[in-house]
Design an enzyme around this catalytic site. Sequence first.
Site, short mmCIF file in Angstrom:
data_model
loop_
_atom_site.label_atom_id
_atom_site.label_comp_id
_atom_site.label_asym_id
_atom_site.label_seq_id
_atom_site.Cartn_x
_atom_site.Cartn_y
_atom_site.Cartn_z
N TYR A 151 0.84 -1.20 0.00
CA TYR A 151 0.00 0.00 0.00
C TYR A 151 0.87 1.25 0.00
O TYR A 151 0.65 2.18 -0.77
CB TYR A 151 -0.90 -0.04 1.24
CG TYR A 151 -2.08 0.93 1.21
CD1 TYR A 151 -3.20 0.67 0.42
CD2 TYR A 151 -2.10 2.07 1.99
CE1 TYR A 151 -4.30 1.52 0.40
CE2 TYR A 151 -3.19 2.94 1.99
CZ TYR A 151 -4.29 2.66 1.19
OH TYR A 151 -5.36 3.52 1.18
N LYS A 155 0.78 3.71 -3.17
CA LYS A 155 0.14 5.02 -2.96
C LYS A 155 1.16 6.15 -3.17
O LYS A 155 0.80 7.21 -3.66
CB LYS A 155 -0.52 5.09 -1.59
CG LYS A 155 -1.76 4.18 -1.46
CD LYS A 155 -2.91 4.63 -2.35
CE LYS A 155 -4.19 3.83 -2.11
NZ LYS A 155 -5.33 4.29 -2.93
#
Length: 268
Positions: A151, A155
């Site tokens: 993540y 991101k």
Amino acid sequence: MNLTDRVVVITGGAGGIGTALGRRFAAEGAAAVVLADLAADAARAAAEAIGPVASGAGLDVTDEAAVRALVEETERRHGRIDLFCANAGVATGGGIYAPDADWDRAWRVNVLGHLHSARAVLPGMLSRGQGHLLLTCSAAGVLTAVGDAPYTATKHAAVGFAEWLAITYRDAGIRVSALCPQGVDTPMLADGLAEGHLGARVIAASGTILTPDQVADAVVAGLAEERFLILPHPEVADYARRRAEDPDGWQAGLRKLVRKLRASFPQS
Ligand SMILES: NC(=O)c1ccc[n+]([C@@H]2O[C@H](COP(=O)([O-])OP(=O)(O)OC[C@H]3O[C@@H](n4cnc5c(N)ncnc54)[C@H](O)[C@@H]3O)[C@@H](O)[C@H]2O)c1
């Protein structure tokens, strides 16, 4: 951008932040709101709850042809797309030994999903010399998601890609915003908190957990000001500044918080 009479597409629109955006845009007077999601039935149900201005559709953002088809169908039905919210995202959890399949899924949804959206929607926007792309990234894209390496990495890539788009297309009339919330009360975070995951506990300890409707308020304000970075949690701006000014000090502070949370919840 104000939302009156706008044609809007929202991926990941079946729940959480995506549905809240759709509800709020409809209340602001949007002409059409298309909620597209892997969970097609839930997207249709969310659209029905919003009202006749909204419609739901099945969509896998990792499938570039499907994204292009949705954009073409929306442009055919409504004449244009004014605002495209690339909001679909996944959190897989895990560190360097997270399965390759998790790293791949995070990359394909959190990064390539944005790329597919930009490729599909920009030609129409560029031909009209206007349009707005909102990419839902995360505070994890300017800081770190403790406990979730895929993540964090994807991101950060999403924020970098959004900035690249903003710089490249601004003079052609295109606005780009990166939405970077911290904790938001959706299943993505609630499930982690219920199971006591360290990452979810760090988020809860780092700031307020907002409702999806509060995030939608911040988005409407950010779009009105044509802001690049939309931070529903103002403290994230302060954290990002501290991280940029003193990376080692910032990491030391975060490690201290993680040690404290681990000590109070050893099984996490
Ligand atoms: N909840 C938080 O604390 C938080 C914080 C920062 C950023 N975000 C981001 O906000 C966005 C929305 O998440 P949310 O919190 O509303 O959680 P959520 O899980 O309710 O929403 C994510 C949606 O994306 C959809 N989706 C997943 N893969 C997809 C695919 N391949 N194609 C199409 N749709 C797909 C899911 O079905 C789901 O409806 C995500 O990008 C997430 O990373 C969430």
